[in-house]
Design a protein around this motif. Structure first.
Motif, PDB file in Angstrom:
ATOM      1  N   ALA A 191       0.848  -1.193   0.000  1.00  0.00           N
ATOM      2  CA  ALA A 191       0.000   0.000   0.000  1.00  0.00           C
ATOM      3  C   ALA A 191       0.881   1.240   0.000  1.00  0.00           C
ATOM      4  CB  ALA A 191      -0.923   0.010   1.211  1.00  0.00           C
ATOM      5  N   VAL A 192       0.467   2.239  -0.770  1.00  0.00           N
ATOM      6  CA  VAL A 192       1.243   3.476  -0.932  1.00  0.00           C
ATOM      7  C   VAL A 192       0.404   4.669  -0.509  1.00  0.00           C
ATOM      8  CG1 VAL A 192       2.499   4.945  -2.558  1.00  0.00           C
ATOM      9  CG2 VAL A 192       2.483   2.460  -2.891  1.00  0.00           C
ATOM     10  N   PHE A 193       1.004   5.546   0.293  1.00  0.00           N
ATOM     11  CA  PHE A 193       0.413   6.836   0.681  1.00  0.00           C
ATOM     12  C   PHE A 193       1.343   7.915   0.151  1.00  0.00           C
ATOM     13  CE2 PHE A 193       0.173  10.413   3.665  1.00  0.00           C
ATOM     14  CZ  PHE A 193      -1.191  10.626   3.769  1.00  0.00           C
ATOM     15  N   THR A 194       0.892   8.644  -0.870  1.00  0.00           N
ATOM     16  CA  THR A 194       1.778   9.617  -1.510  1.00  0.00           C
ATOM     17  C   THR A 194       1.947  10.882  -0.676  1.00  0.00           C
ATOM     18  OG1 THR A 194      -0.079  10.531  -2.791  1.00  0.00           O
ATOM     19  CG2 THR A 194       1.251   8.787  -3.830  1.00  0.00           C
ATOM     20  N   ASN A 195       0.833  11.519  -0.319  1.00  0.00           N
ATOM     21  CA  ASN A 195       0.866  12.804   0.384  1.00  0.00           C
ATOM     22  C   ASN A 195      -0.562  13.141   0.808  1.00  0.00           C
ATOM     23  OD1 ASN A 195      -0.454  14.120  -1.970  1.00  0.00           O
ATOM     24  ND2 ASN A 195       1.519  13.785  -2.933  1.00  0.00           N
ATOM     25  N   LEU A 196      -0.704  14.240   1.509  1.00  0.00           N
ATOM     26  CA  LEU A 196      -2.040  14.685   1.918  1.00  0.00           C
ATOM     27  C   LEU A 196      -2.118  16.202   1.868  1.00  0.00           C
ATOM     28  CD1 LEU A 196      -4.600  13.083   3.028  1.00  0.00           C
ATOM     29  CD2 LEU A 196      -4.107  14.257   5.164  1.00  0.00           C
ATOM     30  N   SER A 197      -3.169  16.694   1.210  1.00  0.00           N
ATOM     31  CA  SER A 197      -3.477  18.128   1.193  1.00  0.00           C
ATOM     32  C   SER A 197      -4.992  18.261   1.097  1.00  0.00           C
ATOM     33  CB  SER A 197      -2.790  18.819   0.012  1.00  0.00           C
ATOM     34  OG  SER A 197      -3.250  18.289  -1.216  1.00  0.00           O
ATOM     35  N   PRO A 198      -5.553  19.403   1.500  1.00  0.00           N
ATOM     36  CA  PRO A 198      -7.009  19.535   1.550  1.00  0.00           C
ATOM     37  C   PRO A 198      -7.682  19.280   0.203  1.00  0.00           C
ATOM     38  CG  PRO A 198      -5.947  21.340   2.717  1.00  0.00           C
ATOM     39  CD  PRO A 198      -4.854  20.607   1.994  1.00  0.00           C
ATOM     40  N   ASP A 199      -8.652  18.379   0.190  1.00  0.00           N
ATOM     41  CA  ASP A 199      -9.417  18.069  -1.015  1.00  0.00           C
ATOM     42  C   ASP A 199     -10.628  17.238  -0.593  1.00  0.00           C
ATOM     43  OD1 ASP A 199      -9.983  18.219  -3.673  1.00  0.00           O
ATOM     44  OD2 ASP A 199      -8.349  16.920  -4.357  1.00  0.00           O
ATOM     45  N   HIS A 200     -11.714  17.374  -1.303  1.00  0.00           N
ATOM     46  CA  HIS A 200     -12.931  16.588  -1.039  1.00  0.00           C
ATOM     47  C   HIS A 200     -13.397  16.713   0.419  1.00  0.00           C
ATOM     48  CE1 HIS A 200     -11.927  14.927  -4.897  1.00  0.00           C
ATOM     49  NE2 HIS A 200     -10.908  14.252  -4.443  1.00  0.00           N
ATOM     50  N   LEU A 201     -13.175  17.863   1.028  1.00  0.00           N
ATOM     51  CA  LEU A 201     -13.453  17.985   2.460  1.00  0.00           C
ATOM     52  C   LEU A 201     -14.946  17.898   2.763  1.00  0.00           C
ATOM     53  CD1 LEU A 201     -10.861  20.668   3.601  1.00  0.00           C
ATOM     54  CD2 LEU A 201     -10.607  18.194   3.365  1.00  0.00           C
ATOM     55  N   ASP A 202     -15.795  18.290   1.818  1.00  0.00           N
ATOM     56  CA  ASP A 202     -17.230  18.183   2.061  1.00  0.00           C
ATOM     57  C   ASP A 202     -17.664  16.726   2.164  1.00  0.00           C
ATOM     58  OD1 ASP A 202     -16.612  17.825  -0.648  1.00  0.00           O
ATOM     59  OD2 ASP A 202     -18.602  18.438  -1.316  1.00  0.00           O
ATOM     60  N   ARG A 203     -17.015  15.837   1.393  1.00  0.00           N
ATOM     61  CA  ARG A 203     -17.383  14.428   1.415  1.00  0.00           C
ATOM     62  C   ARG A 203     -16.893  13.714   2.683  1.00  0.00           C
ATOM     63  NH1 ARG A 203     -18.789  11.129  -3.102  1.00  0.00           N
ATOM     64  NH2 ARG A 203     -18.337   9.409  -1.695  1.00  0.00           N
ATOM     65  N   HIS A 204     -15.938  14.335   3.389  1.00  0.00           N
ATOM     66  CA  HIS A 204     -15.350  13.678   4.561  1.00  0.00           C
ATOM     67  C   HIS A 204     -15.503  14.501   5.839  1.00  0.00           C
ATOM     68  CE1 HIS A 204     -13.710  10.621   1.934  1.00  0.00           C
ATOM     69  NE2 HIS A 204     -13.159  11.552   1.187  1.00  0.00           N
ATOM     70  N   ALA A 205     -16.299  15.563   5.767  1.00  0.00           N
ATOM     71  CA  ALA A 205     -16.557  16.423   6.929  1.00  0.00           C
ATOM     72  C   ALA A 205     -15.276  16.969   7.528  1.00  0.00           C
ATOM     73  CB  ALA A 205     -17.356  15.668   7.989  1.00  0.00           C
ATOM     74  N   GLY A 206     -14.331  17.362   6.654  1.00  0.00           N
ATOM     75  CA  GLY A 206     -13.117  18.007   7.139  1.00  0.00           C
ATOM     76  C   GLY A 206     -11.871  17.167   6.927  1.00  0.00           C
ATOM     77  N   MET A 207     -10.732  17.753   7.310  1.00  0.00           N
ATOM     78  CA  MET A 207      -9.434  17.141   7.056  1.00  0.00           C
ATOM     79  C   MET A 207      -9.252  15.836   7.826  1.00  0.00           C
ATOM     80  SD  MET A 207      -6.974  18.043   5.048  1.00  0.00           S
ATOM     81  CE  MET A 207      -5.238  17.685   4.721  1.00  0.00           C
TER      82      MET A 207
END
Length: 470
Positions: A191-207
């Protein structure tokens, strides 16, 4: 096709009949289940019925009676900002909700695997930016090395549309947060985790919810090998949660911001050079500067992730380097579409958020920047300080004037349309400039997708160059 296991003789509802939804219905049928299909779009229902499926309104009374599960397409909200009414009805009826990714992981292995010399492996790639390029790059390197491999998920084919595994197969999946958030089964080998930045926040109720959706791939999946980008605190936290200690090389850390030379297994890129360190000693290196398909630090991060996967699969550094050299890049992702009169034209329409745009801006010099579109939550504040290479911005979109006002310290021209922005950028560009489409915004105010936006940019550039030559 991967026939779905575990539902033989059962009724399974399928909500959403796009590419993945139809593939899911077919895979359920192949596994002996009865697929009850629904889509709000009558044309999508017509396609499904032409394929022999029964379409039934899943909101009608007792629709979920005797239904074993509801399978939901990725674009359909299942929790935030509010659940789709069909999902809410399924949950109210006590019917489990899953997606095609969950079905894939529960169905991919078969009895034939006992006869294989080398069991098939699944590589799953998630993160905010770089997922597609990383996934495609892994697939490309493996193909060039003669390994049988298939690419699917959020890129290419639907996961259930893949061919059944053969001896030694490597399946590479790009997985979005929408896909990892809902899947009831997640069991990748790597499994690979590249990075994280704010996106799709409405679908996940925030960061926090957004990170939690990504983290499920590791926490629920328990991969044999985890490759983690550690340039953000979330990545460092995730790596710390997964590793048993500093020397645990089941966790491979990657970075483009720092030199990683600890006791574990580390890959980092600095000043265009990729380095691999294991147990504190250098084990490999690649000069990335001349690889046209991987321009800029953001693509060097993708290269680090792909390199780590391929090393974990047993490929030698020189074999990986040869694969990198022949990689042409992906459409709409830092894609060089033309070079004329000393000016380079680059399509990065996939830069749909601020972080992706920042990385694109850092990859080139003397930039004539085409930007704008449907602005995402958080605004453009984080772009400030990243526009030093911008000569001028040409702003498109229905709210172009407001977008331009936020570009503090940048000369900006409100163009509104792509045609006007490209025409002005081409007319004003000088030798050594780069005309770069990196919108820092979604496309949906003017286009159906970022692909159509990128295609329009490319068409406008080609028309402009043709007119100049006549």
């Amino acid at each position: 096709m991967i026939p779905v296991q575990g539902f033989e003789g059962a009724k399974v509802a399928v909500l959403g009949l796009g590419r993945s939804g139809l593939a899911t219905a077919r895979a359920l049928r192949a596994g002996g289940a009865e697929a009850l299909c629904w889509d709000d779009n009558p044309k999508a229902r017509d396609v499904a019925m032409a394929d022999g499926f029964h379409c039934t309104d899943l909101l009608k009374q007792r629709a979920f009676e005797d239904v074993a599960s509801l399978i939901v397409s990725p674009g359909i909200p299942h929790l935030y900002p509010t659940p789709n009414p069909v999902v809410a009805a399924a949950l109210e009826a006590g019917v489990p909700v899953d997606n095609d990714i969950g079905l894939f992981f529960r169905s991919f292995a078969s009895g034939d695997w006992a006869l294989f010399d080398t069991p098939p492996k699944v590589v799953a790639v998630t993160g905010s930016n770089g997922k597609s390029t990383t996934s495609a790059l892994i697939h490309h390197v493996l193909s060039e090395a003669g390994r049988r491999t298939q690419l699917a998920g959020n890129i290419g084919r639907g996961v259930l549309d893949l061919d059944p595994a053969e001896d030694g197969d490597v399946i590479v999946l790009e997985l979005s947060s929408y896909q990892t958030d809902l899947a009831r089964s997640l069991t990748p080998d790597i499994a690979v985790f590249t990075n994280l930045s704010p996106d799709h926040l409405d679908r996940h109720a925030g960061m926090g919810g957004y990170f939690a959706a990504k983290r499920r791939l590791f926490a629920e999946g328990g991969p044999d090998r985890a490759i983690i980008g550690v340039d953000e605190i979330e990545g460092r936290y995730l790596a710390g949660q997964l590793a048993e200690g500093a020397v645990d090389d089941r966790v491979m850390r990657i970075s483009t911001e720092r030199k990683l030379t600890g006791a574990g297994w580390n890959i980092f890129a600095r000043k265009g050079f990729l380095s691999e360190y294991r147990k504190g000693r250098q084990a490999g290196a690649i000069d990335l500067r001349a690889i046209k398909g991987l321009p800029g630090a953001h693509n060097h991060q993708n290269a680090c992730a792909a390199y780590a996967v391929c090393r974990a699969l047993g490929l030698a550094p020189r074999v990986i380097e040869a694969g990198f050299a022949s990689f042409g890049g992906l459409p709409h992702r830092s894609q060089i579409i033309a070079e004329a009169g000393g000016v380079t034209y680059v399509n990065d329409s996939k830069a749909t958020n601020v972080d992706a745009a920042k990385k694109a801006l850092a990859a080139f010099k003397n930039i004539r920047w085409i930007c704008g579109g449907l602005e995402k939550e958080g605004g453009l504040t984080d772009l400030l300080g990243s526009t030093g290479q911008v000569v001028k911005a040409y702003v498109i979109g229905r709210e172009a004037a407001n977008f331009a006002m936020q570009l503090k310290g940048v000369e900006a021209e409100v163009c509104t349309t792509m045609e006007e922005a490209v025409a002005q950028a081409m007319a004003q560009a000088e030798e050594g400039d780069t005309v770069l489409l990196a919108p820092a915004a979604a496309s949906f105010d003017q286009y159906d997708s970022f692909e159509k936006r990128g295609a329009d940019f490319e068409a406008c550039v080609k028309r402009g160059l043709k007119a100049r030559d006549t």
